[in-house]
Each structure stands twice: as C-alpha cells, then as structure tokens.
Design a protein around this motif. Structure first.
Motif, short mmCIF file in Angstrom:
data_model
loop_
_atom_site.label_atom_id
_atom_site.label_comp_id
_atom_site.label_asym_id
_atom_site.label_seq_id
_atom_site.Cartn_x
_atom_site.Cartn_y
_atom_site.Cartn_z
N ASP A 152 0.85 -1.19 0.00
CA ASP A 152 0.00 0.00 0.00
C ASP A 152 0.89 1.24 0.00
O ASP A 152 2.12 1.14 -0.04
CB ASP A 152 -0.99 0.00 1.17
CG ASP A 152 -0.31 0.04 2.54
OD1 ASP A 152 0.86 0.48 2.63
OD2 ASP A 152 -0.94 -0.37 3.52
N TRP A 153 0.29 2.40 0.06
CA TRP A 153 1.03 3.65 -0.08
C TRP A 153 2.07 3.83 1.02
O TRP A 153 3.12 4.43 0.80
CB TRP A 153 0.07 4.83 -0.08
CG TRP A 153 -0.63 5.08 1.22
CD1 TRP A 153 -1.83 4.58 1.62
CD2 TRP A 153 -0.16 5.88 2.30
NE1 TRP A 153 -2.14 5.01 2.89
CE2 TRP A 153 -1.14 5.82 3.33
CE3 TRP A 153 0.99 6.65 2.51
CZ2 TRP A 153 -0.99 6.49 4.54
CZ3 TRP A 153 1.13 7.32 3.72
CH2 TRP A 153 0.15 7.24 4.72
N ARG A 154 1.81 3.25 2.19
CA ARG A 154 2.75 3.40 3.30
C ARG A 154 4.07 2.69 3.02
O ARG A 154 5.13 3.16 3.45
CB ARG A 154 2.13 2.88 4.59
CG ARG A 154 1.07 3.81 5.18
CD ARG A 154 0.26 3.15 6.25
NE ARG A 154 -0.59 2.09 5.70
CZ ARG A 154 -1.56 1.48 6.37
NH1 ARG A 154 -1.79 1.82 7.63
NH2 ARG A 154 -2.29 0.54 5.81
N ASP A 155 4.02 1.60 2.29
CA ASP A 155 5.24 0.90 1.94
C ASP A 155 6.07 1.71 0.94
O ASP A 155 7.30 1.80 1.06
CB ASP A 155 4.92 -0.47 1.35
CG ASP A 155 4.27 -1.40 2.37
OD1 ASP A 155 4.79 -1.49 3.50
OD2 ASP A 155 3.25 -2.02 2.04
N PHE A 156 5.40 2.30 -0.04
CA PHE A 156 6.12 3.15 -0.99
C PHE A 156 6.68 4.39 -0.29
O PHE A 156 7.80 4.82 -0.57
CB PHE A 156 5.20 3.55 -2.14
CG PHE A 156 4.96 2.45 -3.12
CD1 PHE A 156 5.88 2.17 -4.12
CD2 PHE A 156 3.81 1.68 -3.07
CE1 PHE A 156 5.69 1.15 -5.03
CE2 PHE A 156 3.59 0.66 -3.97
CZ PHE A 156 4.53 0.39 -4.96
N PHE A 157 5.90 4.94 0.64
CA PHE A 157 6.37 6.10 1.39
C PHE A 157 7.58 5.75 2.23
O PHE A 157 8.55 6.51 2.33
CB PHE A 157 5.24 6.64 2.27
CG PHE A 157 5.60 7.90 3.02
CD1 PHE A 157 5.94 9.05 2.35
CD2 PHE A 157 5.58 7.92 4.41
CE1 PHE A 157 6.27 10.22 3.04
CE2 PHE A 157 5.90 9.07 5.11
CZ PHE A 157 6.24 10.22 4.42
N GLY A 167 9.08 -8.45 2.66
CA GLY A 167 8.18 -9.13 1.75
C GLY A 167 6.89 -8.40 1.45
O GLY A 167 5.93 -9.00 0.96
N ARG A 168 6.87 -7.11 1.73
CA ARG A 168 5.66 -6.34 1.46
C ARG A 168 5.68 -5.66 0.09
O ARG A 168 4.67 -5.10 -0.33
CB ARG A 168 5.46 -5.27 2.54
CG ARG A 168 5.31 -5.83 3.94
CD ARG A 168 4.80 -4.79 4.92
NE ARG A 168 5.62 -3.60 4.94
CZ ARG A 168 6.69 -3.45 5.71
NH1 ARG A 168 7.09 -4.45 6.49
NH2 ARG A 168 7.39 -2.33 5.70
N ALA A 206 9.97 -1.33 -6.51
CA ALA A 206 10.75 -0.30 -5.83
C ALA A 206 11.69 0.39 -6.81
O ALA A 206 11.82 1.62 -6.81
CB ALA A 206 11.53 -0.91 -4.67
N ARG A 207 12.34 -0.40 -7.65
CA ARG A 207 13.24 0.17 -8.66
C ARG A 207 12.50 1.14 -9.57
O ARG A 207 12.96 2.28 -9.80
CB ARG A 207 13.86 -0.96 -9.48
CG ARG A 207 14.78 -0.49 -10.62
CD ARG A 207 14.94 -1.59 -11.64
NE ARG A 207 13.65 -1.92 -12.25
CZ ARG A 207 13.41 -3.04 -12.93
NH1 ARG A 207 14.35 -3.96 -13.05
NH2 ARG A 207 12.21 -3.25 -13.47
N ASP A 208 11.35 0.72 -10.08
CA ASP A 208 10.58 1.56 -11.00
C ASP A 208 10.09 2.83 -10.31
O ASP A 208 10.09 3.91 -10.90
CB ASP A 208 9.40 0.77 -11.58
CG ASP A 208 9.84 -0.41 -12.43
OD1 ASP A 208 11.03 -0.45 -12.83
OD2 ASP A 208 9.01 -1.30 -12.68
#
Length: 309
Positions: A17-22, A93-94, A100-102
């Motif tokens: 979810d957005w928190r992982d990207f953040f 593993g989330r 992440a690279r992209d």
C-alpha cells in the motif's frame, strides 16, 4: 562479501500500500533534506516566487525520495540481513523489488524534469548529480568497498541547501558551497556515532564501515577529529561576511558543544559500556546540531532583512 553473509529478501506475498512506498523514501532522512534545502532557499539573497520556491523544495524532496528508494532496491539483500533494516518493505516481503526500482526511477526523473522546467536547469543538474551521487557513487560503488564510504559519500546529503540557494540565485557562489561543506564535514561524526552501536549489523553483512574495518579506537578518534574540523567550516559563513553574528556566535557555541560531546566518545575504550550512552547522546545531538545551525542561518537572514541586526 560472501553469499552466506547476507539473507535474501523475502518475495512479496501481500499487496503493497502507499505506506510501503512512502517508507522507501526514508521519511526521517527526507525531513532533514527538506529542512536544509528550505533553509538554503530562505537564506539566499534575492527573492523567489512562493509557488516556484515550493516547487523547488518539492523537487528536492522527490529527488531525495527517489535516491533513497533506489538505495533500498539495490541493498534489499543487505537490509534483509540487518536487524535495523530487516523490516523495510522489500526484505519484509511487502513490496516487489522491481516495483521499488521503477518507483525510484519515476521519482528521480520526475523531480529533475520538474525542477528544470519550473525553476531552472542549473538547479535541476545539481539535483540530478545528487541523486546519482547517492544511488550510484555511494550505494553501489563506495559503501560495499571502502571504510571511507561515509567520508566521500557525505556529499550525497550535502546537496539540498546548495540546490535551494541556486533555485533563488541561479548561480553557485562561495556561500552555498560552504553550506554544502558543513553537511559534508558533519556526516562522518554523525554517522560513525550510529555505526559504533550498530556495527555488528554491518559486520554480519560484510559492509566495511569504519568501526568494522579500522576498529572502534580509530573510529572514535576520527569522530573527534572531524568534530574539530567541522567547527571552523560551520563558522566560516560568518567569517566571510555571509552572515551576521547571530549565526556566527550560535554556530560557534553549537560546534563547541559538538566537540565536547565527542571527547567522551573518543576517550572510551572499545567495549567499555555496551549501552554506549555517550555515542547515542552524540548521535542525537548531531541531528539537533544540524537543524539548529540551519535554523540560525534563516533567523540571521530574516533579522538582517528587517534591519534588526
């Protein structure tokens, strides 16, 4: 570095979810990046349209987030083997590593493009350099190869005030270079204080941080040496007439406190106290030091602008 020294990151089993990207953008580090970039912008002579100024700071934040994301993409296997970083989105593993690279590439390219189009291309060029410096020069080249990784790699975090200043003035002068130099000199004692009490993590994954390769005694001495060298660099903006005494005296007091807190760290023997209170105290103060120093820079500028000094 052997394959056994690292734990492979888990394959993502749950939708991110957005928190992982953040979390990939390293928000705590980004807060310091945004603050120093904003201070560089506010302390610069001249003026900037508030919308353009906001855009410049947003681009600095996006660029820093992109570089941090690429750092975590590349170091996912290392992060998995360290207690301090094992719960980051990729090793936990989330999040898929390729996602992440992209995401990191998207943030990086977007930040540089907007900076160039909305502010100007000199600031965009320096922003691009800062991203490459952190994501490639530091992360890929320096960090896994030399105990001087933090010394040379310190430039990665030193760009924001330089970029903020350039966003206003459109040129590189001695003052923003000094702001860059302050963070460059501050980074080794700041990070080595942390490395002293997490060195087992770095040793486990084969990262040659200074305490792991050169030992605690050498690292402690170098912390004090860099703290001493930092003091004249921090006061230099006042000495060249770039600031008034509000900044200069404040920078001197803060730097003397930095040195004072570095002395007990340098004087201690390896393994003397597993709690490492002096090291943790120095690390905490080093963050306060940088925030206070750059806040003084802005306060000095505002007071001079209104004829209060």
């Amino acid at each position: 570095m052997t394959a056994n020294a690292m734990t492979q990151p888990a394959t993502a089993t749950l939708p991110a979810d957005w928190r992982d990207f953040f979390a990939l953008t390293k928000p705590r580090v980004m807060s310091l990046v945004i603050f120093t970039g904003l201070c560089g912008l506010l302390a610069a002579p001249g003026s900037i349209n508030p919308v353009i100024g906001f855009t410049a700071i947003l681009c600095i934040a996006l660029g820093a987030g992109g570089a941090a994301t690429l750092n975590q993409w590349f170091e996912a296997d290392i992060d998995a083997g360290m207690k301090r970083t094992a719960q980051r989105p990729i090793p936990a593993g989330r999040l898929q590593r390729t996602d992440a690279r992209d995401f990191g590439i998207l943030l990086s390219v977007t930040s540089v493009g907007i900076m160039g189009l909305a502010v100007h291309w000199l600031a965009a060029g320096i922003l691009a350099l800062s991203i490459v410096y952190y994501a490639v020069i530091y992360t890929i080249w320096l960090k896994p190869r030399t105990p001087q990784n933090i010394v040379i790699g310190g430039g990665a975090g030193a760009f924001p005030p330089l970029i903020g200043w350039i966003a206003v003035t459109g040129e590189i002068t001695l003052m923003p270079v000094l702001l860059f130099a302050i963070i460059f000199m501050w980074t080794p004692p700041h990070f080595w204080a942390l490395a002293l009490f997490v060195q087992t993590d770095y040793a486990k994954v084969g990262i040659p941080m200074m305490p792991v390769v050169k030992g605690e005694r050498s690292t402690r001495r170098q912390i004090l040496i860099y703290a001493i060298l930092l003091a004249p660099v921090a006061v230099a903006p006042w000495l060249i007439g770039g600031t008034a005494a509000v900044y200069g005296i404040g920078a001197l007091i803060l730097s003397l406190a930095f040195i004072a807190l570095s002395i007990p760290v340098a004087m201690r023997d390896a393994g003397e106290d597993d709690i490492m209170k002096p090291e943790k105290k120095l690390f905490a103060f080093s963050i306060l030091y940088l925030f206070a120093l750059f806040a003084l820079l802005v306060i000095d500028r505002v007071m001079a602008q209104y004829g209060l000094i």
